[in-house]
Motif scaffolding. Structure first.
Motif, PDB file in Angstrom:
ATOM      1  N   PRO A  31    -124.900 -50.205 134.048  1.00  0.00           N
ATOM      2  CA  PRO A  31    -125.725 -51.588 132.821  1.00  0.00           C
ATOM      3  C   PRO A  31    -126.524 -52.269 134.165  1.00  0.00           C
ATOM      4  O   PRO A  31    -126.298 -52.461 135.413  1.00  0.00           O
ATOM      5  N   ARG A  74    -117.644 -57.755 128.096  1.00  0.00           N
ATOM      6  CA  ARG A  74    -118.706 -58.100 127.395  1.00  0.00           C
ATOM      7  C   ARG A  74    -120.321 -59.015 128.456  1.00  0.00           C
ATOM      8  O   ARG A  74    -121.378 -58.402 128.383  1.00  0.00           O
ATOM      9  N   LEU A  87    -121.565 -56.273 130.281  1.00  0.00           N
ATOM     10  CA  LEU A  87    -122.454 -54.704 129.353  1.00  0.00           C
ATOM     11  C   LEU A  87    -123.457 -55.535 129.646  1.00  0.00           C
ATOM     12  O   LEU A  87    -125.297 -54.488 128.960  1.00  0.00           O
ATOM     13  N   ALA A 116    -126.819 -56.295 125.354  1.00  0.00           N
ATOM     14  CA  ALA A 116    -125.551 -56.024 124.500  1.00  0.00           C
ATOM     15  C   ALA A 116    -125.357 -57.486 124.048  1.00  0.00           C
ATOM     16  O   ALA A 116    -124.488 -57.659 122.101  1.00  0.00           O
ATOM     17  N   THR A 162    -120.271 -46.892 120.197  1.00  0.00           N
ATOM     18  CA  THR A 162    -119.836 -47.499 120.573  1.00  0.00           C
ATOM     19  C   THR A 162    -117.988 -47.100 121.538  1.00  0.00           C
ATOM     20  O   THR A 162    -117.947 -47.375 122.489  1.00  0.00           O
ATOM     21  N   THR A 176    -119.486 -44.943 124.490  1.00  0.00           N
ATOM     22  CA  THR A 176    -120.328 -45.723 125.303  1.00  0.00           C
ATOM     23  C   THR A 176    -118.545 -46.623 126.760  1.00  0.00           C
ATOM     24  O   THR A 176    -118.472 -46.295 127.596  1.00  0.00           O
ATOM     25  N   TRP A 212    -117.198 -45.733 130.511  1.00  0.00           N
ATOM     26  CA  TRP A 212    -117.527 -47.171 131.057  1.00  0.00           C
ATOM     27  C   TRP A 212    -116.899 -47.083 132.687  1.00  0.00           C
ATOM     28  O   TRP A 212    -115.577 -46.885 132.378  1.00  0.00           O
ATOM     29  N   TYR A 231    -122.387 -45.325 131.632  1.00  0.00           N
ATOM     30  CA  TYR A 231    -122.296 -44.620 130.037  1.00  0.00           C
ATOM     31  C   TYR A 231    -124.112 -44.044 129.625  1.00  0.00           C
ATOM     32  O   TYR A 231    -124.833 -44.032 130.943  1.00  0.00           O
ATOM     33  N   PHE A 265    -125.634 -45.818 124.385  1.00  0.00           N
ATOM     34  CA  PHE A 265    -126.048 -47.154 124.191  1.00  0.00           C
ATOM     35  C   PHE A 265    -126.580 -47.547 123.266  1.00  0.00           C
ATOM     36  O   PHE A 265    -126.850 -48.620 122.309  1.00  0.00           O
ATOM     37  N   PHE A 309    -123.681 -52.629 120.149  1.00  0.00           N
ATOM     38  CA  PHE A 309    -124.129 -53.011 121.972  1.00  0.00           C
ATOM     39  C   PHE A 309    -125.904 -52.718 121.891  1.00  0.00           C
ATOM     40  O   PHE A 309    -125.749 -54.435 122.666  1.00  0.00           O
TER      41      PHE A 309
END
Length: 653
Positions: free
Chosen positions: A308, A584, A587, A591, A611, A614, A618, A621, A626, A631
């Motif tokens: 990400p 979070r 992400l 997200a 979800t 994904t 991790w 991803y 995604f 997200f």
């Protein structure tokens, strides 16, 4: 006489309407015709009520009254004999149950009013004043329940232009009924304790120790079911009989060594019994799992995995992989969750701890079909009609990526066998052995809970019963939580030195919501609340993604059959997800924005599937996953057609 003519006319009316209500078919037929069946049953109730009034409020010859009563009882008996089934094709028992649920209270009220009318002077005036007061109070209460219908923990389903709004009028009359009203006659919701004291446990060497007040002690060693093929796991009187046939009973004469693969035993002390579970083999003893080359899900990713974008944030990505705890509440709508699980709802609010954990709740989460079938296939496989052979469920996807996977089914059922077996080339294939490290199903196949003959899904015994679901003095769900807690303790105790390399996915399937009265779900409240509190207090939520969700709302009972609010609830299952704040943050902003926006947008179990996918990969991803997950913001103003919800099932305007 006029009374006699009225009696025969009303008899023809109720018998004809009731016979029409007995039409059966598949699930789709029942769903499409349920409203008509409800009206037919209501006509039967009103006609029977008219007959009752003729019998007891008219001056009849004693012989005439007796004959009328005998004729009515005879027709009721004939109707029961003709159809007392508990399936979609033959559902007479349910019809009779609904009829009596309306007829008995209605006629008790009429009888009481009649007695008061003939004994109290000017009772009609008192009655009218009372009616005005009751209607006024009911209106105020109903407006309150209409207002809180869409509320959640910190927000509510807001009226947003362009977003899904529920069709039709929403008058949640069921909220006016006190808790327990719909099945008060079915007995208490508590389990009667076993009479004998039984202490039993496994030590660290796998030896069973038992202390009991009786000299007659036996141990039923329940078979390990994880490696069984699909053909052995049909819920239609196959899975339970395989368990009973392969169960081994041994007399207990002292500490007993139990095979390393066995997860559960039943200790029997005289007339009392107790289920003992364990995690075996230990997590640290699990061999390294290598997916078979021909079904390795890591080869099915559509493109190269990506990391990400941090989008200007300081620091690198966390190397941690999130654990996943997945609690599935069958047939539980958003409103039903807050109606029957009040302790749990209060505890859920405490799981949102800014800086540590964050709660996401979906207010327009829409089911994809009448029953469990479509929604869970979308959730677990990503397709309602899989195009490939041998479609593996999401827990296989996690296991292929190094997760320890465990699943508890509290209804003597295997999800893959029930809902996806027809897509497998051979029913000799073992999905459990391919996808799970641990499985607990055998205890829930015991005949004291799951009938060994006849209909295992009746109203008074089994996983769909309207009574308290008990097994050896405890609610059935308690054994499921016990096993999940044992797994959590084992995984997090530090005894497993490879814990940081082996994240886990634990799944618990709970069926308390699946019954017509909507009351049994409340028996789950205390234990589920305690479970969530323990996850919060232990710090587990700081490295674990928690899913608490359902597939659909209640698809049976008075609310569903007669009220539009019941139809809304059916299409709007509960969904909540708690994520660690570091996850979070990792992400990224997309997200964060997606999770916030999607709370108020039309979402389905398809987004849940992606979800989960994904998270399984991790800290990298698949970008395709995604974009289809929660997200990424789903399209504003999304329609049922956009979300792959059938037009005949869509509840959005």
């Amino acid at each position: 006489s006029t009374a006699t003519l009225a009696f025969f006319a009303l008899t023809c009316s109720w018998v004809s309407a009731y016979v029409l209500s007995l039409q059966g078919g598949d699930l789709l037929f029942i769903n499409e015709n349920l409203g008509i069946m409800g009206v037919e049953i209501l006509i039967s109730v009103l006609s029977l009520t008219g007959i009752t009034m003729i019998l007891y409020m008219h001056r009849l010859h004693k012989k005439t009254r007796r004959n009328m009563l005998l004729i009515t009882v005879a027709f009721l008996t004939v109707m029961y004999i003709y159809d007392h089934g508990e399936r979609f094709e033959k559902h007479g028992f349910y019809n009779l149950l609904v009829l009596m649920l309306i007829y008995v209270p209605l006629n008790l009220i009429i009888s009481l009013l009649y007695v008061l009318f003939v004994t109290i002077p000017k009772f009609a005036v008192i009655f009218l004043v009372t009616i005005v007061i009751v209607l006024s109070s009911t209106t105020v209460m109903l407006r309150h329940y209409m207002d809180i219908f869409g509320k959640g923990t910190f927000d509510r389903m807001r009226n947003i232009s362009g977003e899904c709004a529920w069709q039709g009028n929403n008058y949640p009359l069921v909220d006016l009924l006190p808790s327990g009203t719909q099945n008060f006659w079915a007995g208490g919701m508590h389990c009667k304790p076993e009479t004998a004291f039984i202490w039993a446990s496994f030590d660290s060497a796998g030896i069973l120790h038992v202390n009991c007040t009786s000299d007659s002690i036996f141990v039923d060693v329940l078979p390990e079911t994880r490696h069984w093929p699909l053909e052995d796991k049909s819920k239609w009187q196959v899975f339970n009989h395989r368990v009973l046939d392969r169960m081994v009973r041994k007399r207990y004469n002292g500490p007993m060594q139990v095979d390393n693969q066995i997860q559960s035993v039943v200790v029997r002390c005289g007339s009392s019994s107790k289920i003992i579970t364990r995690v075996s083999p230990r997590i640290s003893q699990l061999p390294k799992y290598t997916p078979p080359a021909d079904s390795d899900t890591r080869k099915s990713d559509l493109g190269p995995l990506q990391s990400p974008e941090r989008q200007g944030k300081q620091g690198g990505l966390s190397a941690k992989r999130p654990n996943v705890v997945f609690i599935f509440l069958d047939a539980t709508s958003h409103r039903q969750f807050y109606r029957r699980l009040r302790k749990t709802a209060a505890t859920l609010a405490t799981l949102h701890q800014p800086g540590k954990t964050a709660l996401t709740e979906l207010y327009r989460y829409h089911s994809l079909g009448v029953s469990t079938d479509n929604s869970t296939k979308a959730m677990y496989i990503g397709e309602i009609f899989p195009k490939r052979h041998n479609p593996l469920p999401i827990w296989a996807y996690y296991r292929d990526r190094g997760y320890v996977t465990a699943r508890v089914e509290t209804s003597c059922e295997d999800w893959t066998r029930t809902y996806a077996a027809k897509y497998y080339k051979s029913h000799s294939y073992s999905v459990g052995e391919r996808s799970l490290d641990y499985e607990l199903s055998a205890p829930f196949c015991m005949p004291e809970f799951y009938p060994a003959s006849g209909n295992s899904f009746g109203n008074f015994k089994g996983p769909f019963s309207i009574t308290a679901r008990c097994l050896y003095g405890r609610h059935v769900h308690e054994y499921g939580f016990d096993y999940i807690d044992q797994l959590r303790e084992e995984l997090r105790s530090g005894l497993d030195m490879n814990r940081t390399e082996r994240p886990y996915m634990l799944m618990l399937n709970l069926m308390e919501g699946h019954e017509g009265t909507g009351e049994v779900l409340g028996t789950l409240d205390s234990r589920l609340s305690t479970f969530l509190s323990d996850m919060r207090d232990s710090g587990e939520l700081e490295d674990t993604a928690l899913f608490l969700l359902s597939d659909h709302g209640l698809h049976m009972g008075l609310n569903f059959a007669f009220l539009n609010s019941g139809q809304i609830e059916h299409k709007n299952p509960f969904f909540a997800m708690v994520l660690p704040q570091w996850l979070r943050t990792d992400l990224g902003d997309t997200a964060e924005q997606g999770l916030l926006a999607n709370e108020q947008r039309l979402t389905t179990p398809f987004e849940t599937h992606y979800t989960l996918k994904t998270l399984a990969n991790w800290p990298v991803y698949d970008p395709n996953d995604f974009e289809k997950s929660l997200f990424a913001p789903v399209k504003a103003g999304r329609t049922c057609a956009d979300a792959n919800i059938g037009s005949n099932f869509c509840m959005c305007k």
